[in-house]
Design a protein around this motif. Structure first.
Motif, PDB file in Angstrom:
ATOM      1  N   LYS A 395      36.276  55.746  53.735  1.00 41.03           N
ATOM      2  CA  LYS A 395      37.724  55.558  53.585  1.00 41.03           C
ATOM      3  C   LYS A 395      38.477  56.381  54.639  1.00 41.03           C
ATOM      4  O   LYS A 395      39.366  55.869  55.326  1.00 41.03           O
ATOM      5  CB  LYS A 395      38.158  55.971  52.175  1.00 41.03           C
ATOM      6  CG  LYS A 395      39.576  55.536  51.846  1.00 41.03           C
ATOM      7  CD  LYS A 395      39.878  55.672  50.365  1.00 41.03           C
ATOM      8  CE  LYS A 395      40.832  56.832  50.169  1.00 41.03           C
ATOM      9  NZ  LYS A 395      41.020  57.202  48.775  1.00 41.03           N
ATOM     10  N   LEU A 396      38.102  57.644  54.754  1.00 42.02           N
ATOM     11  CA  LEU A 396      38.755  58.519  55.730  1.00 42.02           C
ATOM     12  C   LEU A 396      38.536  57.994  57.154  1.00 42.02           C
ATOM     13  O   LEU A 396      39.457  57.965  57.977  1.00 42.02           O
ATOM     14  CB  LEU A 396      38.205  59.945  55.577  1.00 42.02           C
ATOM     15  CG  LEU A 396      38.838  61.031  56.426  1.00 42.02           C
ATOM     16  CD1 LEU A 396      40.338  61.120  56.201  1.00 42.02           C
ATOM     17  CD2 LEU A 396      38.176  62.393  56.114  1.00 42.02           C
ATOM     18  N   ALA A 397      37.317  57.547  57.424  1.00 40.18           N
ATOM     19  CA  ALA A 397      36.997  57.031  58.767  1.00 40.18           C
ATOM     20  C   ALA A 397      37.835  55.790  59.080  1.00 40.18           C
ATOM     21  O   ALA A 397      38.353  55.650  60.194  1.00 40.18           O
ATOM     22  CB  ALA A 397      35.507  56.718  58.866  1.00 40.18           C
ATOM     23  N   GLY A 404      44.434  55.344  64.891  1.00 42.56           N
ATOM     24  CA  GLY A 404      44.128  55.404  66.323  1.00 42.56           C
ATOM     25  C   GLY A 404      44.626  54.176  67.055  1.00 42.56           C
ATOM     26  O   GLY A 404      45.177  54.275  68.161  1.00 42.56           O
ATOM     27  N   GLU A 405      44.433  53.000  66.447  1.00 44.05           N
ATOM     28  CA  GLU A 405      44.911  51.763  67.070  1.00 44.05           C
ATOM     29  C   GLU A 405      46.434  51.761  67.152  1.00 44.05           C
ATOM     30  O   GLU A 405      47.017  51.339  68.147  1.00 44.05           O
ATOM     31  CB  GLU A 405      44.437  50.530  66.275  1.00 44.05           C
ATOM     32  CG  GLU A 405      42.931  50.321  66.260  1.00 44.05           C
ATOM     33  CD  GLU A 405      42.340  50.122  67.645  1.00 44.05           C
ATOM     34  OE1 GLU A 405      43.005  49.517  68.511  1.00 44.05           O
ATOM     35  OE2 GLU A 405      41.202  50.587  67.861  1.00 44.05           O
ATOM     36  N   LEU A 486      47.540  61.521  66.751  1.00 46.81           N
ATOM     37  CA  LEU A 486      46.657  60.796  65.832  1.00 46.81           C
ATOM     38  C   LEU A 486      46.664  61.433  64.437  1.00 46.81           C
ATOM     39  O   LEU A 486      46.857  60.760  63.421  1.00 46.81           O
ATOM     40  CB  LEU A 486      45.233  60.784  66.393  1.00 46.81           C
ATOM     41  CG  LEU A 486      44.143  60.220  65.478  1.00 46.81           C
ATOM     42  CD1 LEU A 486      44.337  58.727  65.279  1.00 46.81           C
ATOM     43  CD2 LEU A 486      42.752  60.501  66.043  1.00 46.81           C
ATOM     44  N   LEU A 487      46.448  62.739  64.391  1.00 52.00           N
ATOM     45  CA  LEU A 487      46.309  63.399  63.101  1.00 52.00           C
ATOM     46  C   LEU A 487      47.658  63.572  62.416  1.00 52.00           C
ATOM     47  O   LEU A 487      47.763  63.494  61.184  1.00 52.00           O
ATOM     48  CB  LEU A 487      45.588  64.738  63.280  1.00 52.00           C
ATOM     49  CG  LEU A 487      44.168  64.573  63.844  1.00 52.00           C
ATOM     50  CD1 LEU A 487      43.534  65.915  64.143  1.00 52.00           C
ATOM     51  CD2 LEU A 487      43.279  63.763  62.900  1.00 52.00           C
ATOM     52  N   ASP A 488      48.701  63.786  63.206  1.00 51.95           N
ATOM     53  CA  ASP A 488      50.036  63.840  62.620  1.00 51.95           C
ATOM     54  C   ASP A 488      50.359  62.510  61.943  1.00 51.95           C
ATOM     55  O   ASP A 488      50.895  62.475  60.832  1.00 51.95           O
ATOM     56  CB  ASP A 488      51.078  64.146  63.708  1.00 51.95           C
ATOM     57  CG  ASP A 488      52.477  64.179  63.128  1.00 51.95           C
ATOM     58  OD1 ASP A 488      52.811  65.187  62.491  1.00 51.95           O
ATOM     59  OD2 ASP A 488      53.227  63.190  63.289  1.00 51.95           O
ATOM     60  N   HIS A 489      49.994  61.431  62.599  1.00 54.37           N
ATOM     61  CA  HIS A 489      50.259  60.104  62.040  1.00 54.37           C
ATOM     62  C   HIS A 489      49.420  59.866  60.783  1.00 54.37           C
ATOM     63  O   HIS A 489      49.906  59.295  59.799  1.00 54.37           O
ATOM     64  CB  HIS A 489      49.970  59.029  63.100  1.00 54.37           C
ATOM     65  CG  HIS A 489      50.402  57.663  62.685  1.00 54.37           C
ATOM     66  ND1 HIS A 489      51.731  57.303  62.609  1.00 54.37           N
ATOM     67  CD2 HIS A 489      49.701  56.570  62.309  1.00 54.37           C
ATOM     68  CE1 HIS A 489      51.824  56.049  62.206  1.00 54.37           C
ATOM     69  NE2 HIS A 489      50.601  55.575  62.013  1.00 54.37           N
ATOM     70  N   LEU A 490      48.172  60.304  60.804  1.00 51.35           N
ATOM     71  CA  LEU A 490      47.305  60.169  59.617  1.00 51.35           C
ATOM     72  C   LEU A 490      47.965  60.829  58.405  1.00 51.35           C
ATOM     73  O   LEU A 490      48.022  60.254  57.311  1.00 51.35           O
ATOM     74  CB  LEU A 490      45.939  60.827  59.882  1.00 51.35           C
ATOM     75  CG  LEU A 490      44.980  60.820  58.682  1.00 51.35           C
ATOM     76  CD1 LEU A 490      44.277  59.470  58.563  1.00 51.35           C
ATOM     77  CD2 LEU A 490      43.948  61.941  58.791  1.00 51.35           C
ATOM     78  N   ILE A 491      48.475  62.030  58.618  1.00 48.43           N
ATOM     79  CA  ILE A 491      49.101  62.752  57.509  1.00 48.43           C
ATOM     80  C   ILE A 491      50.364  62.045  57.048  1.00 48.43           C
ATOM     81  O   ILE A 491      50.584  61.839  55.852  1.00 48.43           O
ATOM     82  CB  ILE A 491      49.386  64.209  57.935  1.00 48.43           C
ATOM     83  CG1 ILE A 491      48.057  64.948  58.020  1.00 48.43           C
ATOM     84  CG2 ILE A 491      50.328  64.884  56.950  1.00 48.43           C
ATOM     85  CD1 ILE A 491      48.151  66.371  58.413  1.00 48.43           C
ATOM     86  N   GLU A 492      51.177  61.633  58.000  1.00 47.53           N
ATOM     87  CA  GLU A 492      52.430  60.971  57.642  1.00 47.53           C
ATOM     88  C   GLU A 492      52.164  59.682  56.854  1.00 47.53           C
ATOM     89  O   GLU A 492      52.852  59.378  55.876  1.00 47.53           O
ATOM     90  CB  GLU A 492      53.224  60.653  58.914  1.00 47.53           C
ATOM     91  CG  GLU A 492      54.601  60.121  58.618  1.00 47.53           C
ATOM     92  CD  GLU A 492      55.351  59.704  59.871  1.00 47.53           C
ATOM     93  OE1 GLU A 492      54.707  59.492  60.921  1.00 47.53           O
ATOM     94  OE2 GLU A 492      56.572  59.581  59.789  1.00 47.53           O
ATOM     95  N   GLU A 493      51.142  58.925  57.273  1.00 44.56           N
ATOM     96  CA  GLU A 493      50.854  57.645  56.637  1.00 44.56           C
ATOM     97  C   GLU A 493      50.256  57.794  55.247  1.00 44.56           C
ATOM     98  O   GLU A 493      50.532  57.002  54.357  1.00 44.56           O
ATOM     99  CB  GLU A 493      49.858  56.849  57.496  1.00 44.56           C
ATOM    100  CG  GLU A 493      50.470  56.124  58.665  1.00 44.56           C
ATOM    101  CD  GLU A 493      51.287  54.913  58.221  1.00 44.56           C
ATOM    102  OE1 GLU A 493      52.523  54.965  58.428  1.00 44.56           O
ATOM    103  OE2 GLU A 493      50.724  53.958  57.671  1.00 44.56           O
ATOM    104  N   TYR A 494      49.384  58.778  55.053  1.00 45.18           N
ATOM    105  CA  TYR A 494      48.558  58.791  53.834  1.00 45.18           C
ATOM    106  C   TYR A 494      48.647  60.048  52.976  1.00 45.18           C
ATOM    107  O   TYR A 494      48.192  60.034  51.845  1.00 45.18           O
ATOM    108  CB  TYR A 494      47.081  58.598  54.219  1.00 45.18           C
ATOM    109  CG  TYR A 494      46.788  57.297  54.915  1.00 45.18           C
ATOM    110  CD1 TYR A 494      46.784  56.104  54.196  1.00 45.18           C
ATOM    111  CD2 TYR A 494      46.513  57.257  56.280  1.00 45.18           C
ATOM    112  CE1 TYR A 494      46.503  54.898  54.824  1.00 45.18           C
ATOM    113  CE2 TYR A 494      46.226  56.056  56.921  1.00 45.18           C
ATOM    114  CZ  TYR A 494      46.232  54.883  56.189  1.00 45.18           C
ATOM    115  OH  TYR A 494      45.949  53.704  56.802  1.00 45.18           O
ATOM    116  N   TYR A 495      49.135  61.150  53.497  1.00 45.69           N
ATOM    117  CA  TYR A 495      48.983  62.391  52.729  1.00 45.69           C
ATOM    118  C   TYR A 495      50.285  63.142  52.453  1.00 45.69           C
ATOM    119  O   TYR A 495      50.259  64.316  52.125  1.00 45.69           O
ATOM    120  CB  TYR A 495      47.981  63.316  53.438  1.00 45.69           C
ATOM    121  CG  TYR A 495      46.617  62.670  53.526  1.00 45.69           C
ATOM    122  CD1 TYR A 495      45.754  62.674  52.437  1.00 45.69           C
ATOM    123  CD2 TYR A 495      46.222  62.000  54.682  1.00 45.69           C
ATOM    124  CE1 TYR A 495      44.518  62.051  52.500  1.00 45.69           C
ATOM    125  CE2 TYR A 495      44.992  61.367  54.759  1.00 45.69           C
ATOM    126  CZ  TYR A 495      44.147  61.392  53.660  1.00 45.69           C
ATOM    127  OH  TYR A 495      42.931  60.767  53.722  1.00 45.69           O
TER     128      TYR A 495
END
Ligand code: BES
Ligand code: MN
Ligand code: ZN
Length: 497
Positions: A395-397, A404-405, A486-495
């Motif tokens: 899921k995380l991957a 990333g895309e 990338l990681l900032d976006h990951l957090i904003e989107e999901y966490y």
């Protein structure tokens, strides 16, 4: 000499300086742009024909001293099919627009409008983000200006847009990210005589003024914790190792944090298994994983992200010396597992082994993502377009791959498995620190996996993407700051819920 860059956001009005406008594949402009270009008559259409410009995405038409417009220059940028534009395409267009400003230009106006009309606030902020990333330079150590360097000391770029208030608000967030990418790039570009572990720790400590809690552990503190693997790498250096732990608590009290861990090898000579001279200077960037973690924490704090996050970086210098560790040495990690050093140049995994275990044990994070310029093998496998991704959690991957895309820092998942894991079993210790030439990026990841327990985990091997990367529309520097967005976006989107 770096030029100071000032951005402004104002309503569509008479432009000042170089004017940048956008058109689609039918050479169609938005209404505000049409109004501004009206006095030029059919000039743009004739120039487009002469130059065979048809408005394809990323292409441009340059008109010097356009008649009827009283401007030094008009740049028409193609956006292609507007309906197909992703957020990252708009970031890229901002970068292209910035790159189109001629050297002597001190003032420019970018008309933030496509054929269908003015951009939304987020889109203007994306465009400005791209322009800012493109304008980044690292010339701290250039004391002379070249004769042909006509750049002014100060560049003013004005984005003409609608709803300037909403744009200003969106820009607070995007500029926080831009500044944080630049912070990471600076760290990677700095030479190792300036940026050794102690100095790196000081720069990370400066984040406390943004509300981040920063702890710096020195060698005795790490010895007490039993971090024999990390300390073994640093023991040949005149510069003492450090472990920096950064905490941003923007989320609910008591909620488990997400955690980011970075390889911070401030210089990697290879140690006793010394590297060849050719290209060794690039190993000042072997702390790019740590730089990304610091940049990310900075971004989260600067935009007040609603998340609890931990960033931890292992800072060492890998040097050959009378006190350096030898091939054949066996070290004991904080986790209790032992590692036989068969190649002192496989040092990043040793540093990460202790930091991953430490973070997992102390913070019980929701997940751990580590970043490291870990292997040359990942560059052989993927080149410089994708970072290698290894994970024990689908899921995380998948989430990371998707982010990333979207934002243009792409990751490609690589395999893990017991067959690879076996390759690092050792005759003398629990494991050895290399698994031979084949699948070198994978066996490195297998070693890391032995230190993460059951916690969801991703390892990003950024050796190909973090430095020496090809110049792009949004980066002209040697270092890219890869991973911060990338990681900032990951957090904003999901966490952040
Ligand atoms: N820092 C290097 C990996 C690297 C190489 C990063 C090129 C960026 C560009 C790492 O510490 C290293 O030396 N890895 C060795 C491992 C080998 C000895 C098993 C490698 O990749 O050759
Ligand atoms: Mn190395
Ligand atoms: Zn290294």
């Amino acid at each position: 000499m770096p030029a100071a860059l000032k951005f402004g956001f104002t309503p569509f009005a008479r432009p000042r300086g170089v004017l940048v406008v956008f058109c689609d594949e039918n050479l169609k402009f938005g209404p505000a742009t049409q109004r501004i270009l009206a006095p030029a008559g059919d000039l743009v259409r004739r120039a487009a024909t002469a130059d065979r410009f048809i408005g394809k995405q990323g292409t441009s038409l340059d008109i010097v001293a356009p008649s009827g417009l009283n401007l030094p220059r008009l740049v028409v940028l193609g956006v292609g099919k507007e309906s197909e534009l992703k957020s990252h395409d708009i970031v890229k267009l901002g970068g292209i627009a910035m790159g189109k400003l001629p050297a002597p230009a001190a003032t420019a106006t970018i008309f933030a409008e496509f054929a269908s009309g003015p951009l939304k606030a987020d889109q203007v902020a994306d465009m400005a983000l791209g322009a800012r990333l493109r304008a980044y330079t690292f010339d701290l150590y250039k004391t002379k200006r070249k004769d042909d360097d006509a750049r002014p000391d100060r560049i003013e770029v004005n984005f003409a847009c609608s709803g300037a208030n909403a744009v200003e608000k969106a820009w607070v967030k995007s500029s926080a990210i831009a500044d944080s990418v630049a912070f990471a790039r600076d760290l990677v570009n700095e030479p190792a005589n300036v940026l050794y572990p102690g100095e790196f720790a000081r720069r990370a400590s400066s984040l406390s003024k943004l509300g981040i809690n920063v702890e710096v552990l020195d060698v005795p503190a790490m010895r007490k914790l039993g971090m024999g693997a990390l300390l073994g790498v640093g023991q040949g250096s005149a510069h003492d190792s450090r472990l920096v732990v950064m905490r941003w608590n923007g989320g609910k009290r008591g909620v488990d944090p997400v955690a980011f861990i970075g390889k911070g090898v401030c210089f990697d000579t290879g140690g006793i298994s010394i590297k060849p001279a050719q290209g060794m200077e690039d190993m000042k960037g072997d702390m790019a994983g740590a730089a990304c973690v610091v940049g990310l924490m900075r971004a989260l704090a600067a935009r007040k992200a609603k998340v609890n996050a931990v960033g931890a970086i292992g800072l060492v210098e890998n040097m050959p010396d009378g006190k350096a560790q030898r091939p054949g040495d066996i070290v004991k990690t904080m986790s209790g597992q032992t590692i036989e050093i068969v190649n002192t140049d496989a040092e990043g995994r040793l540093v990460l082994a202790d930091v991953l275990h430490y973070v997992n044990k102390r913070f019980k994070p929701k997940f751990m993502i580590n970043l490291a310029t870990l292997t040359g093998a990942i560059i052989v496998a993927l080149g410089q377009e994708y970072a290698g991704m290894f994970s024990n959690d689908d899921k995380l991957a998948e989430r990371l791959a998707k982010c990333g895309e979207t934002i243009g820092e792409r990751v490609w998942r690589m395999p893990l498995g017991p067959e690879y894991d076996k390759m690092i079993d050792s005759k003398f210790a629990d494991m050895k620190n290399t698994g031979g030439r084949w699948g070198g990026a994978i066996t490195a990841a297998q070693l890391l996996q032995r230190f993460v327990g059951k916690t969801p985990w991703v390892h990003l091997d950024i050796a190909g993407t973090a430095m020496g990367s090809p110049q792009t529309d949004t980066n002209q520097s040697w270092s890219s700051g890869w991973g911060v967005r990338l990681l900032d976006h990951l957090i904003e989107e999901y966490y952040e819920r």
